[in-house]
Design an enzyme around this catalytic site. Structure first.
Site, PDB file in Angstrom:
ATOM      1  N   ASP A   3       9.049   9.045  -0.318  1.00 46.19           N
ATOM      2  CA  ASP A   3       8.261  10.292  -0.682  1.00 46.19           C
ATOM      3  C   ASP A   3       6.819   9.979  -0.972  1.00 46.19           C
ATOM      4  O   ASP A   3       6.366   8.907  -0.662  1.00 46.19           O
ATOM      5  CB  ASP A   3       9.077  11.071  -1.382  1.00 46.19           C
ATOM      6  CG  ASP A   3       8.991  10.674  -2.923  1.00 46.19           C
ATOM      7  OD1 ASP A   3       8.357   9.636  -3.122  1.00 46.19           O
ATOM      8  OD2 ASP A   3       9.758  11.326  -3.759  1.00 46.19           O
ATOM      9  N   ARG A  23       0.637  -1.240   0.082  1.00 40.14           N
ATOM     10  CA  ARG A  23      -0.145  -0.151  -0.048  1.00 40.14           C
ATOM     11  C   ARG A  23       0.908   1.188  -0.123  1.00 40.14           C
ATOM     12  O   ARG A  23       1.804   1.386   0.523  1.00 40.14           O
ATOM     13  CB  ARG A  23      -0.927  -0.001   1.364  1.00 40.14           C
ATOM     14  CG  ARG A  23      -1.959  -1.064   1.447  1.00 40.14           C
ATOM     15  CD  ARG A  23      -2.813  -1.175   0.460  1.00 40.14           C
ATOM     16  NE  ARG A  23      -3.630  -2.163   0.473  1.00 40.14           N
ATOM     17  CZ  ARG A  23      -4.583  -2.524  -0.400  1.00 40.14           C
ATOM     18  NH1 ARG A  23      -4.779  -1.859  -1.449  1.00 40.14           N
ATOM     19  NH2 ARG A  23      -5.252  -3.784  -0.372  1.00 40.14           N
ATOM     20  N   ASP A  69       7.839   5.075  -5.556  1.00 39.77           N
ATOM     21  CA  ASP A  69       9.345   4.598  -5.979  1.00 39.77           C
ATOM     22  C   ASP A  69      10.109   5.905  -6.645  1.00 39.77           C
ATOM     23  O   ASP A  69      11.045   5.697  -7.217  1.00 39.77           O
ATOM     24  CB  ASP A  69       9.491   3.395  -6.920  1.00 39.77           C
ATOM     25  CG  ASP A  69       8.699   2.390  -5.959  1.00 39.77           C
ATOM     26  OD1 ASP A  69       8.761   2.000  -5.107  1.00 39.77           O
ATOM     27  OD2 ASP A  69       8.074   1.644  -7.150  1.00 39.77           O
ATOM     28  N   LEU A 128       1.726   4.671   1.298  1.00 39.80           N
ATOM     29  CA  LEU A 128       1.268   5.505   2.712  1.00 39.80           C
ATOM     30  C   LEU A 128       0.867   6.861   2.292  1.00 39.80           C
ATOM     31  O   LEU A 128       1.073   7.484   1.278  1.00 39.80           O
ATOM     32  CB  LEU A 128       2.661   5.791   3.458  1.00 39.80           C
ATOM     33  CG  LEU A 128       3.365   4.569   4.003  1.00 39.80           C
ATOM     34  CD1 LEU A 128       4.655   5.201   4.559  1.00 39.80           C
ATOM     35  CD2 LEU A 128       2.412   3.749   4.875  1.00 39.80           C
ATOM     36  N   THR A 152      12.383  -0.915   0.164  1.00 44.73           N
ATOM     37  CA  THR A 152      13.362  -1.521  -1.040  1.00 44.73           C
ATOM     38  C   THR A 152      12.559  -1.767  -2.181  1.00 44.73           C
ATOM     39  O   THR A 152      11.328  -1.623  -2.031  1.00 44.73           O
ATOM     40  CB  THR A 152      13.825  -2.955  -0.473  1.00 44.73           C
ATOM     41  OG1 THR A 152      12.764  -3.552  -0.088  1.00 44.73           O
ATOM     42  CG2 THR A 152      14.524  -2.797   0.715  1.00 44.73           C
ATOM     43  N   SER A 164      17.245  -1.617  -5.206  1.00 45.63           N
ATOM     44  CA  SER A 164      17.445  -0.274  -4.637  1.00 45.63           C
ATOM     45  C   SER A 164      16.714  -0.097  -2.967  1.00 45.63           C
ATOM     46  O   SER A 164      15.930  -0.874  -2.976  1.00 45.63           O
ATOM     47  CB  SER A 164      16.869   0.845  -5.448  1.00 45.63           C
ATOM     48  OG  SER A 164      17.301   0.824  -6.964  1.00 45.63           O
ATOM     49  N   GLY A 186       5.568   9.960  -3.802  1.00 49.27           N
ATOM     50  CA  GLY A 186       5.649   9.271  -5.242  1.00 49.27           C
ATOM     51  C   GLY A 186       5.476   7.767  -5.159  1.00 49.27           C
ATOM     52  O   GLY A 186       5.663   6.887  -4.168  1.00 49.27           O
TER      53      GLY A 186
END
Length: 202
Positions: A140, A90, A144, A92, A107, A135, A142
């Protein structure tokens, strides 16, 4: 000692790796709680290690914001130094990200900014890429898109399918995550500085 909350949706393989790492007395972080948005198999790892768990079922809330408010309330009880998203499926809500930023990391099974989103491994194969990666990012608002704090390439081999490629990415993800958490705890990685960077690749 860095205190960590881990949020999961499924089997919690990254959670297990972190729990195993934190069992070493020399590892400078401890997982204090594990939360999930559904009944998750990964709770078994937390129970094995005696780590408390909490559940905020996605389907019981009318909106992502309502779900996020309860999730934030649960996290506030524990006040961890760091939140790790470990297969949480999900996004956030912005209010949760704002409240905890930049102390949320995730990750991703690709070499960001390549192949963001929920089907990164499948997308890499479909694109005919010869390499992908893993990675770790600061979360944030967005999908990923947050600042990258660690990543590593993984080759795509002839005959790879989504399952075989993901099986080779997962150990890299776990190793990167364990090292990033260690570096944060040791003061070697400043998440605020990473979040303030102009570009993840700079």
């Amino acid at each position: 000692m860095l205190t960590v909350a881990v949020l999961i949706s499924g089997t919690g393989s990254n959670l297990r790796a972190l729990l195993d790492a934190a069992a070493d007395a020399d590892y400078p972080a401890r997982i204090i709680v594990v939360g999930a948005d559904r009944e998750a198999e990964g709770f078994a790892h937390a129970e094995e290690y005696g780590i408390p768990t909490f559940l905020v079922p996605w389907r019981e809330y009318d909106s992502r914001e309502d779900w996020g408010a309860e999730l934030a309330a649960q996290l506030e009880v524990w006040r961890p130094d760091l939140i790790v998203l470990s297969g949480l499926m999900r996004l956030l809500p912005p209010a949760v990200v704002e409240a905890w930023s930049p102390r949320i990391i995730n990750t991703h099974p690709a070499y960001l900014p390549e192949f963001p989103g929920a089907h990164a491994v499948r997308d890499a194969i479909a694109a005919g890429a010869v390499q992908t990666g893993a990675s770790v990012i600061v979360v944030d608002d967005g999908v990923d898109t947050g600042p990258i704090v660690a990543q590593e390439r993984v080759p795509i081999l002839p005959g790879d399918d989504e399952h075989s490629l993901h099986d080779r990415i997962k150990p890299v993800e776990r190793r990167l995550l364990i090292d990033v958490v260690r570096r944060i705890a040791a003061g070697e990685l400043d998440l605020a500085a990473a979040a303030a960077s102009v570009s993840p690749s700079s």
